[in-house]
Scaffold this active site. Sequence first.
Site, PDB file in Angstrom:
ATOM      1  N   ASN A 129       0.804  -1.231   0.000  1.00  0.00           N
ATOM      2  CA  ASN A 129       0.000   0.000   0.000  1.00  0.00           C
ATOM      3  C   ASN A 129       0.832   1.273   0.000  1.00  0.00           C
ATOM      4  OD1 ASN A 129      -2.506  -1.388   0.090  1.00  0.00           O
ATOM      5  ND2 ASN A 129      -2.122  -1.826   2.246  1.00  0.00           N
ATOM      6  N   GLY A 131       3.548   2.713  -2.650  1.00  0.00           N
ATOM      7  CA  GLY A 131       4.405   2.645  -3.830  1.00  0.00           C
ATOM      8  C   GLY A 131       4.890   4.039  -4.161  1.00  0.00           C
ATOM      9  N   GLN A 279      16.287   5.223 -46.526  1.00  0.00           N
ATOM     10  CA  GLN A 279      16.200   6.433 -45.703  1.00  0.00           C
ATOM     11  C   GLN A 279      15.233   6.284 -44.518  1.00  0.00           C
ATOM     12  OE1 GLN A 279      14.843  10.191 -47.484  1.00  0.00           O
ATOM     13  NE2 GLN A 279      16.878  10.986 -46.998  1.00  0.00           N
ATOM     14  N   GLN A 337      11.439  -2.558 -34.180  1.00  0.00           N
ATOM     15  CA  GLN A 337      10.777  -2.215 -35.440  1.00  0.00           C
ATOM     16  C   GLN A 337      11.754  -2.308 -36.618  1.00  0.00           C
ATOM     17  OE1 GLN A 337       7.583  -1.765 -35.543  1.00  0.00           O
ATOM     18  NE2 GLN A 337       7.355  -1.204 -37.682  1.00  0.00           N
ATOM     19  N   GLU A 364      12.037   2.955  -8.969  1.00  0.00           N
ATOM     20  CA  GLU A 364      12.657   4.140  -8.332  1.00  0.00           C
ATOM     21  C   GLU A 364      11.865   5.423  -8.605  1.00  0.00           C
ATOM     22  OE1 GLU A 364      16.780   4.693  -7.642  1.00  0.00           O
ATOM     23  OE2 GLU A 364      17.124   2.540  -7.671  1.00  0.00           O
TER      24      GLU A 364
HETATM   25  N1  COS Z   1      15.136  15.875  -0.406  1.00  0.00           N
HETATM   26  C1  COS Z   1      14.936  16.453   0.781  1.00  0.00           C
HETATM   27  N2  COS Z   1      13.701  16.654   1.303  1.00  0.00           N
HETATM   28  C2  COS Z   1      12.653  16.240   0.571  1.00  0.00           C
HETATM   29  C3  COS Z   1      12.794  15.627  -0.678  1.00  0.00           C
HETATM   30  C4  COS Z   1      14.098  15.454  -1.170  1.00  0.00           C
HETATM   31  N3  COS Z   1      14.319  14.878  -2.352  1.00  0.00           N
HETATM   32  N4  COS Z   1      11.563  15.340  -1.168  1.00  0.00           N
HETATM   33  C5  COS Z   1      10.684  15.753  -0.248  1.00  0.00           C
HETATM   34  N5  COS Z   1      11.347  16.291   0.798  1.00  0.00           N
HETATM   35  C6  COS Z   1      10.746  16.905   1.983  1.00  0.00           C
HETATM   36  C7  COS Z   1       9.862  18.053   1.566  1.00  0.00           C
HETATM   37  O1  COS Z   1      10.602  19.249   1.463  1.00  0.00           O
HETATM   38  C8  COS Z   1       8.863  18.107   2.684  1.00  0.00           C
HETATM   39  O2  COS Z   1       9.428  18.778   3.801  1.00  0.00           O
HETATM   40  P1  COS Z   1       8.561  19.871   4.588  1.00  0.00           P
HETATM   41  O3  COS Z   1       7.387  19.098   5.129  1.00  0.00           O
HETATM   42  O4  COS Z   1       9.508  20.371   5.628  1.00  0.00           O
HETATM   43  O5  COS Z   1       8.150  20.880   3.568  1.00  0.00           O
HETATM   44  C9  COS Z   1       8.696  16.646   3.067  1.00  0.00           C
HETATM   45  O6  COS Z   1       9.891  15.970   2.622  1.00  0.00           O
HETATM   46  C10 COS Z   1       7.499  15.997   2.427  1.00  0.00           C
HETATM   47  O7  COS Z   1       7.598  16.235   1.037  1.00  0.00           O
HETATM   48  P2  COS Z   1       6.383  16.140   0.045  1.00  0.00           P
HETATM   49  O8  COS Z   1       5.210  16.873   0.654  1.00  0.00           O
HETATM   50  O9  COS Z   1       6.820  16.538  -1.317  1.00  0.00           O
HETATM   51  O10 COS Z   1       6.085  14.579   0.126  1.00  0.00           O
HETATM   52  P3  COS Z   1       4.975  13.718  -0.577  1.00  0.00           P
HETATM   53  O11 COS Z   1       4.477  12.760   0.427  1.00  0.00           O
HETATM   54  O12 COS Z   1       4.015  14.579  -1.331  1.00  0.00           O
HETATM   55  O13 COS Z   1       5.775  12.801  -1.649  1.00  0.00           O
HETATM   56  C11 COS Z   1       7.134  12.212  -3.509  1.00  0.00           C
HETATM   57  C12 COS Z   1       6.830  13.205  -2.376  1.00  0.00           C
HETATM   58  C13 COS Z   1       5.911  11.826  -4.324  1.00  0.00           C
HETATM   59  C14 COS Z   1       8.114  12.929  -4.384  1.00  0.00           C
HETATM   60  C15 COS Z   1       7.762  10.957  -2.893  1.00  0.00           C
HETATM   61  O14 COS Z   1       6.806  10.253  -2.144  1.00  0.00           O
HETATM   62  C16 COS Z   1       8.389  10.034  -3.929  1.00  0.00           C
HETATM   63  O15 COS Z   1       9.520  10.247  -4.382  1.00  0.00           O
HETATM   64  N6  COS Z   1       7.675   8.956  -4.308  1.00  0.00           N
HETATM   65  C17 COS Z   1       8.197   7.949  -5.180  1.00  0.00           C
HETATM   66  C18 COS Z   1       8.821   6.914  -4.354  1.00  0.00           C
HETATM   67  C19 COS Z   1       9.585   5.964  -5.166  1.00  0.00           C
HETATM   68  O16 COS Z   1      10.535   6.324  -5.855  1.00  0.00           O
HETATM   69  N7  COS Z   1       9.201   4.676  -5.064  1.00  0.00           N
HETATM   70  C20 COS Z   1       9.854   3.650  -5.739  1.00  0.00           C
HETATM   71  C21 COS Z   1      10.745   2.975  -4.806  1.00  0.00           C
HETATM   72  S1  COS Z   1      11.842   1.998  -5.652  1.00  0.00           S
HETATM   73  S2  COS Z   1      13.264   1.928  -4.338  1.00  0.00           S
END
Ligand code: COS
Length: 386
Positions: A129, A131, A279, A337, A364
Amino acid sequence: MIDYALTDDQVMIRDLARKITEEKIIPARAELDEQEVFPSDILNIMAQSDLMGLYIPEEYGGFGGGVFEFCLATEEFSKGCIGVSVSFAANALGSGPILMFGSEEQKKKYLPDIAAGKKWAAFGLTEPNAGSDAGGVQTTAVLDGNEYVLNGTKQWITNGGEADVYTVVAITDKNKGSRGASMFIVEKDTPGFSFGKKEKKMGIRCSATRELIFEDCRIPKENLIGKEGMGFLITMKNLDKSRPGIAAQGVGLAQGALDYAVKYSKERQQFGKPIIAIQAVQFMLADMATQTEAARALLYSVARSIDSGIKDYTKESAMVKLFATDVAMRVAVDAVQVMGGYGYMREYPLEKMMRDAKILQIYEGTNQIQRGVVGSKLVKEAISRK
Ligand code: COS
């Protein structure tokens, strides 16, 4: 050819990785894919060539390189097979939290063995739950005396079951949302830690993708990385640093597919001439080559910029991940292709490359998430300019 001004060490790393790709990965890739066998022999050869610790400082037994050197090797391995290259690269993702935020004791305890390839690493973030919503992790860690007790399930963990050292995100304070997440080191063979079945995947089929299952799994409290509540920040910083590695997989895969398509087009005769003289085919190859080189140029400049010590590279890291992996998908589809019916046959490597390429746009962080990351940074930059 663009001169990327590689140092002697970087040329050596590239050539070493290229040799392993040509001699070990390419001859084995079809069989590894077909049989879904984890490429431990090839990882051991990488270790013997001192490539496992490219990004680990010399004081912990590594080569002392950075993201750039790591990407050079990953790109080369990915020309052969990204199932193999992700098994290599997941070590950096798994050890990243220790390298960036670990205590001196944790670094000394884990990094030398990872650098030597004696131990493999994996990163445990994703859950059934949680991702794209990395802050939505439900696995819990409760402090009980000198131990944390972990409960929950991680899903689709690369190197799951094969790795010896896992960095795992778990919630220590349910009331704080993502700020209640913490990062832990969990060793294989810890009681209460087991693995789900190996997943059956569309591509990268030789890589191990398993669930990590924690049932009252007790770990020493010293295995907390940083402080309680730092788990989400460590996760984001870890992903920022590792996403260029996924871009390197994209560049490598695209180059591998392009090279194969060019070679085929020179040999394949239709209408009394090699199809490369037509081409319509030339234009496809030209677009594939241009996009691949553009992805490489962006990758190298982002990787070098990170290694130069800039603090915030969230946007650039997301940009290169999404650009290079979208290129990889397009190039792989077009390479199939160019080969026509032969491209569709499992006898040739391009259908596997096309299946493999798809995961690059997903793992990622999906490329939609990357666009979201870039977009929100643009908004923040625009506000701060006002
Ligand atoms: N570096 C430092 N701080 C970060 C950051 C980063 N790259 N990204 C977010 N933050 C901080 C934000 O600044 C925020 O801080 P404040 O509350 O002080 O403002 C806090 O973390 C929360 O950030 P945000 O509100 O942007 O978080 P969200 O929950 O909306 O999610 C995403 C952010 C979607 C970008 C994140 O959940 C993500 O990267 N998801 C994908 C995960 C992924 O890659 N999954 C695959 C795993 S394979 S290993």
